[in-house]
Design an enzyme around this catalytic site. Sequence first.
Site, PDB file in Angstrom:
ATOM      1  N   GLN A 167       0.840   2.979   0.583  1.00  7.99           N
ATOM      2  CA  GLN A 167      -0.092   4.094   0.332  1.00  7.99           C
ATOM      3  C   GLN A 167      -0.342   4.322  -1.163  1.00  7.99           C
ATOM      4  O   GLN A 167      -1.255   5.053  -1.529  1.00  7.99           O
ATOM      5  CB  GLN A 167       0.438   5.397   0.954  1.00  7.99           C
ATOM      6  CG  GLN A 167       0.507   5.346   2.475  1.00  7.99           C
ATOM      7  CD  GLN A 167       1.001   6.673   3.021  1.00  7.99           C
ATOM      8  OE1 GLN A 167       2.190   6.897   3.116  1.00  7.99           O
ATOM      9  NE2 GLN A 167       0.081   7.555   3.359  1.00  7.99           N
ATOM     10  N   HIS A 172       6.974   7.459  11.386  1.00  6.86           N
ATOM     11  CA  HIS A 172       5.625   7.403  10.811  1.00  6.86           C
ATOM     12  C   HIS A 172       5.614   6.518   9.557  1.00  6.86           C
ATOM     13  O   HIS A 172       4.755   5.637   9.414  1.00  6.86           O
ATOM     14  CB  HIS A 172       5.181   8.841  10.479  1.00  6.86           C
ATOM     15  CG  HIS A 172       3.852   8.937   9.792  1.00  6.86           C
ATOM     16  ND1 HIS A 172       2.776   9.590  10.351  1.00  6.86           N
ATOM     17  CD2 HIS A 172       3.418   8.480   8.580  1.00  6.86           C
ATOM     18  CE1 HIS A 172       1.738   9.515   9.520  1.00  6.86           C
ATOM     19  NE2 HIS A 172       2.105   8.858   8.436  1.00  6.86           N
ATOM     20  N   GLU A 173       6.597   6.727   8.675  1.00 10.44           N
ATOM     21  CA  GLU A 173       6.608   5.985   7.401  1.00 10.44           C
ATOM     22  C   GLU A 173       6.982   4.515   7.604  1.00 10.44           C
ATOM     23  O   GLU A 173       6.426   3.636   6.949  1.00 10.44           O
ATOM     24  CB  GLU A 173       7.560   6.642   6.388  1.00 10.44           C
ATOM     25  CG  GLU A 173       7.236   8.093   6.033  1.00 10.44           C
ATOM     26  CD  GLU A 173       5.798   8.329   5.604  1.00 10.44           C
ATOM     27  OE1 GLU A 173       5.173   7.404   5.050  1.00 10.44           O
ATOM     28  OE2 GLU A 173       5.286   9.443   5.831  1.00 10.44           O
ATOM     29  N   HIS A 224       4.102   2.450   8.567  1.00 12.91           N
ATOM     30  CA  HIS A 224       3.241   2.067   7.441  1.00 12.91           C
ATOM     31  C   HIS A 224       3.638   0.700   6.883  1.00 12.91           C
ATOM     32  O   HIS A 224       2.784  -0.057   6.430  1.00 12.91           O
ATOM     33  CB  HIS A 224       3.364   3.092   6.302  1.00 12.91           C
ATOM     34  CG  HIS A 224       2.419   4.259   6.399  1.00 12.91           C
ATOM     35  ND1 HIS A 224       1.055   4.121   6.379  1.00 12.91           N
ATOM     36  CD2 HIS A 224       2.658   5.592   6.495  1.00 12.91           C
ATOM     37  CE1 HIS A 224       0.485   5.329   6.452  1.00 12.91           C
ATOM     38  NE2 HIS A 224       1.440   6.240   6.535  1.00 12.91           N
ATOM     39  N   CYS A 282      -1.439  12.471   7.635  1.00 18.84           N
ATOM     40  CA  CYS A 282      -1.108  11.350   6.750  1.00 18.84           C
ATOM     41  C   CYS A 282      -1.951  11.469   5.494  1.00 18.84           C
ATOM     42  O   CYS A 282      -3.151  11.728   5.577  1.00 18.84           O
ATOM     43  CB  CYS A 282      -1.414  10.036   7.468  1.00 18.84           C
ATOM     44  SG  CYS A 282      -1.044   8.582   6.475  1.00 18.84           S
ATOM     45  N   LEU A 283      -1.337  11.293   4.323  1.00 16.43           N
ATOM     46  CA  LEU A 283      -2.077  11.441   3.069  1.00 16.43           C
ATOM     47  C   LEU A 283      -3.189  10.393   2.935  1.00 16.43           C
ATOM     48  O   LEU A 283      -4.125  10.592   2.172  1.00 16.43           O
ATOM     49  CB  LEU A 283      -1.126  11.351   1.869  1.00 16.43           C
ATOM     50  CG  LEU A 283      -0.129  12.516   1.724  1.00 16.43           C
ATOM     51  CD1 LEU A 283       0.827  12.255   0.578  1.00 16.43           C
ATOM     52  CD2 LEU A 283      -0.844  13.844   1.531  1.00 16.43           C
TER      53      LEU A 283
END
Length: 180
Positions: A51, A139-140, A143, A97-98
């Site tokens: 990210q 979640h992370e 990614h 989510c950013l």
Amino acid sequence: MAILKLYEYPHPILRKKCERVTKVDDEMRKFLDDILETMYADKGCGLAAPQVGVSKRVIVLDDNPSDKDESLRNPMYLVNPEIIWKSEEKVLFCEGCLSLPDQRADVERHEKIRVHFLDYNGKEQEILAEDLLAIILQHEIDHLDGILYIDHLSRLKRSRLLKKLEKYREENKEKGEKND
Ligand code: NI
């Protein structure tokens, strides 16, 4: 420390499988400091290296992020995190989510997980996570394999969310132009 640039959907780096980190050295620790600072600056509770444009297996998170009182913060740095056990029980949680600003949706995750990782000092660690911590971790870690939370939604819910994201971006672009 520095605040890093955020990469948003649909940037292709978010879809790449990240590489394992071979050594937690000073250079990596500087990156861990920077990505954590970026997470707090953007008011997130978790952030993964892709990210911020780095395709490495690194995540940071805080299941108790506090803007007001920094002493309440509970930052965690995880290098090469790996889920080694998942509970059968699942829970629904409304995630954001950013990389998909201003959007949220319910996602089903395992209620508890056990994760193996290297910490800030490169030491091997294992944690049993539950509740919000388990959700952020799943979640992370997703990614790092190029998976976004929208991939867990039905096709209909995903396309609705992406339309709302498009609308949000257009509106914010207009506002930005007016402020110029
Ligand atoms: Ni995310």
